[in-house]
Motif scaffolding. Structure first.
Motif, PDB file in Angstrom:
ATOM      1  N   GLY A   1       5.020  67.746   8.185  1.00 35.45           N
ATOM      2  CA  GLY A   1       6.067  67.488   9.187  1.00 35.45           C
ATOM      3  C   GLY A   1       6.616  66.079   9.140  1.00 35.45           C
ATOM      4  N   LYS A   2       6.295  65.356   8.059  1.00 35.31           N
ATOM      5  CA  LYS A   2       6.688  63.938   7.969  1.00 35.31           C
ATOM      6  C   LYS A   2       8.205  63.725   8.012  1.00 35.31           C
ATOM      7  N   SER A   3       8.936  64.513   7.201  1.00 37.10           N
ATOM      8  CA  SER A   3      10.382  64.249   7.079  1.00 37.10           C
ATOM      9  C   SER A   3      11.115  64.411   8.403  1.00 37.10           C
TER      10      SER A   3
ATOM     11  N   GLY B   1       9.731  60.695  -0.695  1.00 37.14           N
ATOM     12  CA  GLY B   1       9.427  61.894  -1.498  1.00 37.14           C
ATOM     13  C   GLY B   1      10.677  62.397  -2.208  1.00 37.14           C
ATOM     14  N   ALA B   2      11.826  62.268  -1.540  1.00 38.22           N
ATOM     15  CA  ALA B   2      13.089  62.731  -2.136  1.00 38.22           C
ATOM     16  C   ALA B   2      13.392  61.961  -3.424  1.00 38.22           C
ATOM     17  N   MET B   3      12.938  60.705  -3.489  1.00 38.30           N
ATOM     18  CA  MET B   3      13.197  59.897  -4.687  1.00 38.30           C
ATOM     19  C   MET B   3      12.394  60.442  -5.880  1.00 38.30           C
TER      20      MET B   3
ATOM     21  N   VAL C   1       4.946  64.028 -12.049  1.00 41.54           N
ATOM     22  CA  VAL C   1       5.880  62.922 -12.290  1.00 41.54           C
ATOM     23  C   VAL C   1       5.508  61.706 -11.439  1.00 41.54           C
ATOM     24  N   SER C   2       5.161  61.950 -10.171  1.00 45.05           N
ATOM     25  CA  SER C   2       4.894  60.826  -9.272  1.00 45.05           C
ATOM     26  C   SER C   2       3.554  60.145  -9.556  1.00 45.05           C
ATOM     27  N   ALA C   3       2.761  60.728 -10.452  1.00 46.71           N
ATOM     28  CA  ALA C   3       1.476  60.094 -10.804  1.00 46.71           C
ATOM     29  C   ALA C   3       1.645  59.075 -11.931  1.00 46.71           C
TER      30      ALA C   3
ATOM     31  N   ILE D   1       6.755  55.155 -13.134  1.00 47.42           N
ATOM     32  CA  ILE D   1       7.658  55.820 -12.186  1.00 47.42           C
ATOM     33  C   ILE D   1       7.408  55.235 -10.794  1.00 47.42           C
ATOM     34  N   ARG D   2       6.146  55.094 -10.434  1.00 44.71           N
ATOM     35  CA  ARG D   2       5.797  54.573  -9.103  1.00 44.71           C
ATOM     36  C   ARG D   2       6.285  53.131  -8.942  1.00 44.71           C
ATOM     37  N   LYS D   3       6.056  52.347 -10.004  1.00 43.21           N
ATOM     38  CA  LYS D   3       6.444  50.934  -9.933  1.00 43.21           C
ATOM     39  C   LYS D   3       7.947  50.817  -9.648  1.00 43.21           C
TER      40      LYS D   3
ATOM     41  N   LEU E   1       9.780  54.726   7.112  1.00 42.06           N
ATOM     42  CA  LEU E   1       9.617  55.281   5.763  1.00 42.06           C
ATOM     43  C   LEU E   1       8.551  56.354   5.810  1.00 42.06           C
ATOM     44  N   GLU E   2       8.794  57.455   5.083  1.00 44.24           N
ATOM     45  CA  GLU E   2       7.738  58.460   5.016  1.00 44.24           C
ATOM     46  C   GLU E   2       7.393  58.789   3.579  1.00 44.24           C
ATOM     47  N   GLY E   3       6.088  59.049   3.343  1.00 46.81           N
ATOM     48  CA  GLY E   3       5.658  59.347   1.980  1.00 46.81           C
ATOM     49  C   GLY E   3       4.163  59.561   1.897  1.00 46.81           C
ATOM     50  N   ARG E   4       3.563  59.004   0.845  1.00 47.72           N
ATOM     51  CA  ARG E   4       2.119  59.158   0.645  1.00 47.72           C
ATOM     52  C   ARG E   4       1.399  57.815   0.652  1.00 47.72           C
ATOM     53  N   ASP E   5       2.134  56.766   0.260  1.00 51.00           N
ATOM     54  CA  ASP E   5       1.501  55.463   0.030  1.00 51.00           C
ATOM     55  C   ASP E   5       2.228  54.345   0.776  1.00 51.00           C
ATOM     56  N   ILE E   6       2.966  54.684   1.807  1.00 54.86           N
ATOM     57  CA  ILE E   6       3.777  53.651   2.474  1.00 54.86           C
ATOM     58  C   ILE E   6       2.865  52.629   3.165  1.00 54.86           C
ATOM     59  N   GLY E   7       1.913  53.123   3.942  1.00 57.24           N
ATOM     60  CA  GLY E   7       1.036  52.215   4.692  1.00 57.24           C
ATOM     61  C   GLY E   7      -0.033  51.556   3.830  1.00 57.24           C
TER      62      GLY E   7
ATOM     63  N   LEU F   1      -3.684  67.002  -6.278  1.00 56.55           N
ATOM     64  CA  LEU F   1      -3.117  66.105  -7.294  1.00 56.55           C
ATOM     65  C   LEU F   1      -2.719  64.772  -6.674  1.00 56.55           C
ATOM     66  N   ASP F   2      -2.083  64.821  -5.500  1.00 53.43           N
ATOM     67  CA  ASP F   2      -1.599  63.578  -4.868  1.00 53.43           C
ATOM     68  C   ASP F   2      -2.756  62.690  -4.401  1.00 53.43           C
ATOM     69  N   SER F   3      -3.856  63.308  -3.970  1.00 54.39           N
ATOM     70  CA  SER F   3      -4.927  62.483  -3.413  1.00 54.39           C
ATOM     71  C   SER F   3      -5.973  62.077  -4.450  1.00 54.39           C
ATOM     72  N   THR F   4      -5.912  62.664  -5.649  1.00 55.81           N
ATOM     73  CA  THR F   4      -6.917  62.289  -6.656  1.00 55.81           C
ATOM     74  C   THR F   4      -6.324  61.476  -7.794  1.00 55.81           C
ATOM     75  N   ARG F   5      -5.013  61.212  -7.749  1.00 60.93           N
ATOM     76  CA  ARG F   5      -4.436  60.414  -8.838  1.00 60.93           C
ATOM     77  C   ARG F   5      -4.968  58.975  -8.759  1.00 60.93           C
ATOM     78  N   THR F   6      -4.973  58.304  -9.914  1.00 60.66           N
ATOM     79  CA  THR F   6      -5.546  56.957  -9.976  1.00 60.66           C
ATOM     80  C   THR F   6      -4.651  55.954  -9.245  1.00 60.66           C
TER      81      THR F   6
HETATM   82  O1   DC Z   1       7.032  64.440   0.796  1.00 59.10           O
HETATM   83  P1   DC Z   1       7.452  65.314  -0.376  1.00 59.10           P
HETATM   84  O2   DC Z   1       6.776  66.659  -0.406  1.00 59.10           O
HETATM   85  O3   DC Z   1       8.932  65.463  -0.503  1.00 59.10           O
HETATM   86  O4   DC Z   1       6.960  64.519  -1.660  1.00 59.10           O
HETATM   87  C1   DC Z   1       7.077  65.060  -2.962  1.00 59.10           C
HETATM   88  C2   DC Z   1       6.025  64.474  -3.877  1.00 59.10           C
HETATM   89  O5   DC Z   1       6.334  63.125  -4.174  1.00 59.10           O
HETATM   90  C3   DC Z   1       4.599  64.483  -3.381  1.00 59.10           C
HETATM   91  O6   DC Z   1       3.926  65.658  -3.777  1.00 59.10           O
HETATM   92  C4   DC Z   1       3.978  63.256  -3.974  1.00 59.10           C
HETATM   93  C5   DC Z   1       5.148  62.369  -4.273  1.00 59.10           C
HETATM   94  N1   DC Z   1       5.252  61.213  -3.380  1.00 59.10           N
HETATM   95  C6   DC Z   1       4.524  60.112  -3.696  1.00 59.10           C
HETATM   96  O7   DC Z   1       3.752  60.136  -4.648  1.00 59.10           O
HETATM   97  N2   DC Z   1       4.661  58.976  -2.954  1.00 59.10           N
HETATM   98  C7   DC Z   1       5.488  58.933  -1.919  1.00 59.10           C
HETATM   99  N3   DC Z   1       5.620  57.799  -1.218  1.00 59.10           N
HETATM  100  C8   DC Z   1       6.233  60.074  -1.549  1.00 59.10           C
HETATM  101  C9   DC Z   1       6.074  61.222  -2.301  1.00 59.10           C
END
Ligand code: DC
Length: 221
Positions: A12-14, A32-34, A95-97, A101-103, A120-126, A176-181
């Motif tokens: 429900g982040k977005s 995430g959209a990026m 791709v996001s791992a 790409i992350r940099k 901002l919403e995502g996975r690694d903002i905070g 995948l998102d929580s175990t990437r390095t």
């Molecule tokens: O929030 P979302 O489902 O649109 O994000 C898509 C993917 O992007 C998510 O599976 C992992 C990646 N992501 C990320 O690695 N870091 C972020 N800050 C936002 C998204």
């Protein structure tokens, strides 16, 4: 002021982040959209997302940005609707791992939000993008509820998928998102966790706004 809202897929982040930004009259950035836009570009170029070298090369010469209506643009094309498809959701974690790409994306995120008040919403903002954010939230919800929410979104896009299949896909993406390095999905130590399983979007937004007001008042006193 920077407000970070992180959490797993379909928590429900977005909608929440957009609502909080609207209530506060500040900018909203869907990170995430990026990553989704890059994934779309990579797939449309015929590149296998597991071909790390080709994915790395793709980033140079590719522009991901937002227009004035907060629509995501890939090399100038509005891809906001396309990036929500399940074919993108399937591949975006790979791709996001990729560190390069992350940099590149984190650099863009810091540039956009660094100059303004922003949610901002995502996975690694905070944890990574803005570790010193003024307010940090981490949204969680039961996977069955998250799958049901995602199903509604996909139906609106004209796609159909079973609930069981969506649960599997969401759990795979979370793993995948929580175990990437590099910058894994993890709750920041100082983030406030909110379980949205039994909350409506409006209730979640209200909770976040009242926490912010409370914390601001505590700061003053
Ligand atoms: O929030 P979302 O489902 O649109 O994000 C898509 C993917 O992007 C998510 O599976 C992992 C990646 N992501 C990320 O690695 N870091 C972020 N800050 C936002 C998204």
């Amino acid at each position: 002021m920077i407000i970070a809202i992180d959490g797993p897929a379909a928590s429900g982040k977005s909608t929440t982040a957009r609502g909080v930004a609207h209530r506060l009259g500040i900018m909203y950035l869907n990170t995430g959209a990026m990553y989704r836009a890059l994934t779309l570009g990579i797939m449309e170029s015929g590149i296998d997302v597991d071909n790390i070298n080709a994915v790395r090369c793709f980033i140079s010469g590719t522009v991901v940005e937002f227009d004035n209506n907060n629509q995501i643009l890939l090399n100038g094309e509005n891809v906001s609707a396309k990036v929500q498809s399940s074919s993108i959701s399937d591949k975006v974690s790979a791709v996001s791992a990729v560190p390069e790409i992350r940099k590149a994306m984190v650099q863009v995120q810091r540039k956009i939000a660094g100059e303004k008040d922003c949610v901002l919403e995502g996975r690694d903002i905070g944890t990574v993008v803005f570790p010193r954010a003024d307010f940090k939230f981490f949204l969680v919800a039961d996977v069955a509820i998250r799958a049901a929410r995602r199903m509604k979104d996909l139906q609106a896009l004209g796609e159909s998928c079973s609930l069981d299949e969506l649960i599997k896909v969401i759990l795979k993406r979370d793993k995948l998102d929580s175990t990437r390095t590099n910058s894994p999905l993890v709750q920041a130590d100082d983030a406030i966790s909110i379980d949205t399983t039994h909350l409506t979007i409006d209730e979640t937004i209200e909770k976040i706004i009242s926490k912010i007001i409370k914390l601001k008042n505590e700061e003053k006193s």
